[in-house]
Write an enzyme that holds these catalytic residues in place. Structure first.
Site, PDB file in Angstrom:
ATOM      1  N   LYS A 249      47.698  42.329  37.483  1.00 56.79           N
ATOM      2  CA  LYS A 249      46.384  41.676  37.544  1.00 56.79           C
ATOM      3  C   LYS A 249      45.811  41.477  36.141  1.00 56.79           C
ATOM      4  O   LYS A 249      45.308  40.394  35.823  1.00 56.79           O
ATOM      5  CB  LYS A 249      45.450  42.538  38.403  1.00 56.79           C
ATOM      6  CG  LYS A 249      44.059  41.985  38.579  1.00 56.79           C
ATOM      7  CD  LYS A 249      43.439  42.434  39.894  1.00 56.79           C
ATOM      8  CE  LYS A 249      42.943  43.860  39.848  1.00 56.79           C
ATOM      9  NZ  LYS A 249      41.669  44.021  39.126  1.00 56.79           N
TER      10      LYS A 249
ATOM     11  N   GLY B  61      35.590  42.518  37.697  1.00 58.44           N
ATOM     12  CA  GLY B  61      34.967  42.980  36.453  1.00 58.44           C
ATOM     13  C   GLY B  61      35.645  42.363  35.241  1.00 58.44           C
ATOM     14  O   GLY B  61      34.992  42.018  34.246  1.00 58.44           O
TER      15      GLY B  61
ATOM     16  N   GLN C 244      38.259  46.235  28.947  1.00 59.36           N
ATOM     17  CA  GLN C 244      37.386  45.074  29.183  1.00 59.36           C
ATOM     18  C   GLN C 244      36.405  44.902  28.031  1.00 59.36           C
ATOM     19  O   GLN C 244      36.157  43.781  27.588  1.00 59.36           O
ATOM     20  CB  GLN C 244      36.663  45.232  30.520  1.00 59.36           C
ATOM     21  CG  GLN C 244      37.639  45.152  31.698  1.00 59.36           C
ATOM     22  CD  GLN C 244      36.973  45.346  33.045  1.00 59.36           C
ATOM     23  OE1 GLN C 244      35.786  45.618  33.136  1.00 59.36           O
ATOM     24  NE2 GLN C 244      37.761  45.226  34.097  1.00 59.36           N
TER      25      GLN C 244
ATOM     26  N   ASP D 153      43.114  53.295  36.971  1.00 55.89           N
ATOM     27  CA  ASP D 153      43.062  52.597  38.262  1.00 55.89           C
ATOM     28  C   ASP D 153      43.903  53.294  39.336  1.00 55.89           C
ATOM     29  O   ASP D 153      43.797  52.975  40.517  1.00 55.89           O
ATOM     30  CB  ASP D 153      43.539  51.151  38.110  1.00 55.89           C
ATOM     31  CG  ASP D 153      42.519  50.300  37.350  1.00 55.89           C
ATOM     32  OD1 ASP D 153      41.365  50.740  37.209  1.00 55.89           O
ATOM     33  OD2 ASP D 153      42.896  49.206  36.887  1.00 55.89           O
TER      34      ASP D 153
ATOM     35  N   LYS E 135      33.493  51.858  38.854  1.00 57.03           N
ATOM     36  CA  LYS E 135      34.542  50.887  39.213  1.00 57.03           C
ATOM     37  C   LYS E 135      34.070  50.074  40.432  1.00 57.03           C
ATOM     38  O   LYS E 135      32.886  50.032  40.718  1.00 57.03           O
ATOM     39  CB  LYS E 135      35.857  51.626  39.487  1.00 57.03           C
ATOM     40  CG  LYS E 135      36.449  52.281  38.242  1.00 57.03           C
ATOM     41  CD  LYS E 135      36.891  51.245  37.237  1.00 57.03           C
ATOM     42  CE  LYS E 135      37.411  51.896  35.962  1.00 57.03           C
ATOM     43  NZ  LYS E 135      37.652  50.903  34.917  1.00 57.03           N
TER      44      LYS E 135
ATOM     45  N   ARG F 256      41.283  49.476  46.012  1.00 52.91           N
ATOM     46  CA  ARG F 256      42.157  50.629  45.729  1.00 52.91           C
ATOM     47  C   ARG F 256      41.833  51.817  46.642  1.00 52.91           C
ATOM     48  O   ARG F 256      42.717  52.600  46.974  1.00 52.91           O
ATOM     49  CB  ARG F 256      42.079  51.021  44.259  1.00 52.91           C
ATOM     50  CG  ARG F 256      42.491  49.871  43.340  1.00 52.91           C
ATOM     51  CD  ARG F 256      43.035  50.312  42.016  1.00 52.91           C
ATOM     52  NE  ARG F 256      43.051  49.205  41.072  1.00 52.91           N
ATOM     53  CZ  ARG F 256      43.992  48.263  41.021  1.00 52.91           C
ATOM     54  NH1 ARG F 256      45.010  48.284  41.862  1.00 52.91           N
ATOM     55  NH2 ARG F 256      43.920  47.285  40.133  1.00 52.91           N
TER      56      ARG F 256
HETATM   57  C1  S3P Z   1      41.028  46.198  33.159  1.00 52.71           C
HETATM   58  C2  S3P Z   1      40.523  47.293  32.514  1.00 52.71           C
HETATM   59  C3  S3P Z   1      40.075  48.513  33.188  1.00 52.71           C
HETATM   60  C4  S3P Z   1      40.604  48.571  34.617  1.00 52.71           C
HETATM   61  C5  S3P Z   1      40.434  47.264  35.335  1.00 52.71           C
HETATM   62  C6  S3P Z   1      41.191  46.173  34.615  1.00 52.71           C
HETATM   63  C7  S3P Z   1      41.428  45.024  32.367  1.00 52.71           C
HETATM   64  O1  S3P Z   1      38.669  48.526  33.243  1.00 52.71           O
HETATM   65  O2  S3P Z   1      39.949  49.604  35.330  1.00 52.71           O
HETATM   66  O3  S3P Z   1      40.909  47.370  36.661  1.00 52.71           O
HETATM   67  O4  S3P Z   1      42.137  44.147  32.894  1.00 52.71           O
HETATM   68  O5  S3P Z   1      41.048  44.944  31.200  1.00 52.71           O
HETATM   69  P1  S3P Z   1      37.782  49.115  32.041  1.00 52.71           P
HETATM   70  O6  S3P Z   1      37.957  48.256  30.858  1.00 52.71           O
HETATM   71  O7  S3P Z   1      36.382  49.062  32.575  1.00 52.71           O
HETATM   72  O8  S3P Z   1      38.267  50.518  31.838  1.00 52.71           O
END
Ligand code: S3P
Length: 433
Positions: free
Chosen positions: A22, A95, A170, A316, A343, A392
């Site tokens: 993803k 997110g 992120q 995750d 989350k 999840r």
């Molecule tokens: C992700 C970063 C993670 C992860 C999310 C996907 C990404 O989040 O939990 O499912 O693709 O950059 P955080 O950056 O909030 O830790």
């Protein structure tokens, strides 16, 4: 509201592939759209989260064709070729879509509005709005800029040196994407390194990215060039099958073509430390990312301590690791995982409540939980769970149902399609009853 009922499995056996990663899929669509020239993507995850990203770039004038053989072709517009979207952009439950786009759109020459579903609109956005504002971004949102909808007035940005208080890919990625269109150099340092797909893919698309430990820098104004990308299977999706095979008797699964980027393999390390029989074989590199096949067999599990640097590498997967802990001897301690509270749902709260309903003793902490494992004792009439809209959590409880004596029913399972379309079909395909 859709629900799924699952009954105990005798064993799980076979060879499977899980859908594309993803995180990598989001980045492939984003970088392909702002690169110059054509990008073709094989193995893109067509889950709802990634489709929200894809739709966003179509709204900004990027031509993206989905071919019947699964290949997705993007005609890149270059960093300054996107057009102002006529309507708001809907990130759905994602997110990653919202936070990375906030970074990317901050430095564009137009106005945009990002929103999401009822769950995403509750999640904190200050963590990206704050550093982006330091770069000169103008972002407005509910609760003083912390909650979506976010309105972004594209602005001229300047590079910054940012010490992120959270280990978050992120946040890091939002700042780096803004850094692409900023004057000068943008540097981000994290307390612990988080998944590094953005850094790897920027380099794969021809940008110069400097890295040292948990610090990464990018110079603004660099051009990205369209590429061919192959997306490996998502280790976060494979994790459900790893735990499923470990806790179900007489099981053996070969999960082929899984991304094994070291910033993502915490789950394999944790499950091995619990006594799990897991092997990564056939290791190779594809499109700048390490890939392998994972062979997993039923195992007697024991408890472990899960804290510190491993947390971002397994963030995750902690819900399904909590399920493994429920079947392991002894007390598994999870700490330093406060991020789980923000989350898709509060994953400490939802998993603790659900495991208790299976007769497992769980003590909740602000940043984790203690899980006293053993054989879960579901109520005689079977157990019923609500996913709280969290894919999840839904899949974790369905995995638990494979090895509990009574049927397990999970409500609100539509959310599984955000990351793992076809999850139940794949599970039924290897399940022997
Ligand atoms: C992700 C970063 C993670 C992860 C999310 C996907 C990404 O989040 O939990 O499912 O693709 O950059 P955080 O950056 O909030 O830790």
């Amino acid at each position: 509201m859709k629900s799924i009922t699952i009954k105990k499995a005798q064993s799980l056996r076979g060879e499977i592939t899980v859908p594309g990663d993803k995180s990598i899929s989001h980045r492939a669509i984003m970088l392909g759209s702002i690169a110059e020239g054509d990008t073709t993507i094989r193995g893109l995850l067509k889950g709802e989260d990634n489709m929200a990203t894809l739709k966003a770039f179509r709204q900004m004038g990027v031509r993206i064709d989905e071919h019947e053989n699964g290949v997705v072709a993007i005609q890149g517009k270059g960093l300054h070729g996107l057009k102002e979207p006529e309507d708001f952009i809907d990130a759905g439950n994602s997110g990653t879509t919202m936070r990375l786009l906030t970074g990317l759109l901050s430095g564009q020459g137009f106005f945009s509005v990002l929103t999401g579903d009822q769950y995403l609109r509750k999640r904190p956005m200050k963590r990206v709005v704050e550093p982006l504002s330091l770069m000169g971004a103008r972002i407005f949102g509910r609760e003083n800029g912390n909650k979506a909808p976010l309105a972004i007035v594209g602005s001229k940005l300047k590079g910054i040196t940012y010490n992120s208080p959270v280990a978050s890919a992120q946040v890091k990625s939002a700042v780096l994407l803004a850094g692409l269109s900023a004057d000068g150099v943008t540097t981000v340092t994290e307390p612990i390194i988080s998944r590094d797909h953005t850094e790897r893919m920027l380099a794969y698309f021809g940008a110069e990215v400097k890295r040292s430990g948990a610090t990464v820098s990018i110079k603004g104004g660099q051009k990205l060039v369209g590429k061919e990308i192959e997306v490996p299977g998502d280790i976060s999706s494979a994790a459900f099958f790893m735990v499923a095979a470990l806790i179900t008797k007489d099981s053996e699964l070969l999960i082929k073509n899984v991304g094994i980027n070291p910033t993502r393999t915490g789950v394999v390390d944790i499950l091995k430390a619990m006594g799990g029989d897991l092997k990564i074989v056939n290791q190779r590199e594809i499109s700048g990312e390490p890939v392998g096949d994972i062979l997993v067999k039923s195992s007697k599990l024991k408890s472990v301590e899960i804290k510190g640097d491993i947390i971002p590498r397994a963030i995750d997967e902690l819900p399904v690791v909590a399920v493994a802990a429920a079947f392991a001897d002894g007390i598994t301690e999870i700490r330093d995982a406060k991020e789980l509270r923000v989350k898709e749902s509060d994953r400490i709260g939802t998993m603790a409540t659900h495991l208790k309903e299976l007769g497992i003793q769980v003590t909740e902490f602000d940043d984790g939980m203690d899980i006293l494992g053993g054989r879960p004792k579901p109520p005689p009439q079977g157990a019923i769970f609500n996913s709280h809209g969290d894919h999840r959590v839904a899949m974790s409880m369905l995995v638990a149902g494979l090895a509990t004596d009574k049927a397990v029913q999970v409500f609100d399972t539509d959310c599984i399609d955000t990351s793992f379309p076809g999850f139940m079909e794949l599970l039924e395909g290897v399940k022997k009853t």
